[in-house]
Design an enzyme around this catalytic site. Structure first.
Site, PDB file in Angstrom:
ATOM      1  N   GLY A  22     -21.642   4.777  44.727  1.00 41.19           N
ATOM      2  CA  GLY A  22     -22.370   5.361  45.853  1.00 41.19           C
ATOM      3  C   GLY A  22     -21.632   5.289  47.174  1.00 41.19           C
ATOM      4  CG  LEU A  23     -18.306   7.189  50.152  1.00 41.40           C
ATOM      5  CD1 LEU A  23     -18.231   5.919  50.994  1.00 41.40           C
ATOM      6  CD2 LEU A  23     -16.894   7.727  49.883  1.00 41.40           C
ATOM      7  N   GLY A  74     -21.280  13.186  54.350  1.00 40.40           N
ATOM      8  CA  GLY A  74     -20.457  13.525  53.199  1.00 40.40           C
ATOM      9  C   GLY A  74     -19.021  13.133  53.496  1.00 40.40           C
ATOM     10  CB  ILE A 121     -25.114   8.961  43.111  1.00 39.89           C
ATOM     11  CG1 ILE A 121     -25.187   8.719  44.626  1.00 39.89           C
ATOM     12  CG2 ILE A 121     -24.380   7.832  42.396  1.00 39.89           C
ATOM     13  CD1 ILE A 121     -23.868   8.731  45.342  1.00 39.89           C
ATOM     14  CD  GLU A 162     -13.818  11.482  42.463  1.00 44.78           C
ATOM     15  OE1 GLU A 162     -12.763  10.932  42.830  1.00 44.78           O
ATOM     16  OE2 GLU A 162     -14.296  11.356  41.328  1.00 44.78           O
TER      17      GLU A 162
END
Length: 380
Positions: free
Chosen positions: A124-125, A131, A157, A363
């Site tokens: 979780g980022l 974002g 996620i 990513e």
């Protein structure tokens, strides 16, 4: 740099290809239509060694390198991008973060569970309002004796609902401070840790994407990864390797779309001959092949650099940027080659087309990759 695949890598490719054809291919559209995340399949892939590819054998992993890892993701994604995405996220993010920054105790506890597929991992980022601008995250961890109390939410996620354990980036310092974030390992079932909305997506529909919500979630300090304030720096290093994962995922989707197109062009007849005889189609296939060759070389070079512990921030971003963009281009051309049939769910390229777009976003968007690349070029 020798990029020819070793005998062991070829064996890994055969294993992954066979598994994908037997256990994934028959269910691709069924899972896609219903947005079913096949947890049983994930457990099976753990038994095959696909979920602990880079984990050392001492922690229950396969102990392989990035060339084998790239190969496994590519072969699976050639059949289903969704499953390829879940394999990539599990390996490179949650598992990779614990493997790279965990204490010996943390590694012994979690890596065997993750590598075997007994547990599935999440990472979780991203948050609803942060974002690419991760430095302004609002998920906060406040110290309370030997515990940290986490409040906030994470979204987009992978395995956010079904994952058994998550590595979660939190803010423990000031907004915008790159040393003000801390990573924690949080197990499912911890009080105050709940799943939120599951996203209804354009593509990658069999790979679960959901919110993770934290409401006064108490996590013991022993669950911290590294030191307080290390989380953002750790995350950047994890994303370096994660970008190779998305490049491999992109490569697999592009190869799947391309191979389907070659087969169809040789079988489909118009004006009394296969459409592959027409220069418009033949040249399109030539362009697709060239782009895929270039993407694979960039991806495998980044993997080689990672295996050899070389700095590869720029190279992983280059591979991810180029492979993801050509993935969209190749899958778009595939739909065009199939014509009207390519727009239906009876043929595979429609799904490759939908799945491909995520690769330019996840990513780090293509724009963020160009930012990373340009900064590395101009850094002196």
């Amino acid at each position: 740099m020798n990029l020819s695949l070793s005998e062991s890598t070829e064996m890994v490719a055969d294993s992954a290809r066979s598994f994908a054809q037997q256990r994934i291919a028959p269910h691709v559209m069924e899972w896609d239509e219903s947005q079913h995340f096949p947890m049983d399949l994930m457990h099976e892939m753990g038994q095959q060694g696909f979920l602990g590819v880079l984990v050392p054998e001492e922690y229950g992993g396969s102990g392989l390198g990035y060339q084998e890892y790239i190969t496994i993701i590519t072969e699976i994604a050639k059949v289903c991008g969704s499953i390829g995405l879940s394999v990539a996220a599990h390996n490179s993010l949650c598992t990779g973060h614990i493997m790279q920054f965990g204490t010996e105790e943390q590694k012994k506890k979690y890596l065997p569970l993750l590598a075997s597929g007994e547990w599935i991992g999440a990472w979780g980022l991203t948050e609803p309002n942060t974002g690419s601008d991760a430095g302004r995250m609002k998920c906060v961890a406040e110290k309370d004796g030997d515990y940290y109390v986490i409040n906030g939410a994470k979204n987009w996620i992978t395995h956010g609902k079904s994952g058994h354990v998550a590595v979660v980036m939190t803010r423990t310092g000031e907004v915008g401070d790159s040393h003000g974030m801390t990573a924690f390992i949080v197990e499912r079932g911890t009080e105050g840790f709940n799943a939120g909305k599951k996203e209804n997506k354009l593509g990658m529909r069999a790979s679960e994407t959901a919110e993770m919500i934290f409401e006064n979630c108490r996590v013991h300090k022993s669950q911290m990864l590294g030191n307080e304030g290390d989380g953002f720096i750790q995350a950047l290093k994890i994303l370096d390797g994660g970008r190779i994962s998305i490049a491999a995922l992109s490569l697999g989707i592009a190869k799947g779309a391309y191979e389907a197109s070659v087969k169809y062009a040789q079988e489909r007849e118009q004006f009394g001959q296969p459409i592959s005889n027409f220069q418009a189609i033949a040249f399109k296939l030539a362009d697709m092949n060239t782009k895929i060759e270039a993407a694979e070389l960039l991806t495998r070079k980044a993997g080689w650099m990672k295996d050899n512990k070389m700095k590869m921030t720029k190279n992983s971003a280059v591979a991810k940027y180029y492979a993801s963009e050509i993935c969209v281009e190749v899958s778009t051309d595939a739909v065009q080659i199939f014509g009207g049939y390519g727009y239906t769910k009876d043929y595979p390229v429609e799904k490759f087309y939908r799945d491909s777009k995520l690769c330019t976003i996840g990513e780090g968007t293509s724009e963020i990759q160009k930012l990373v690349i340009s900064r590395q070029i101009l850094k002196n």
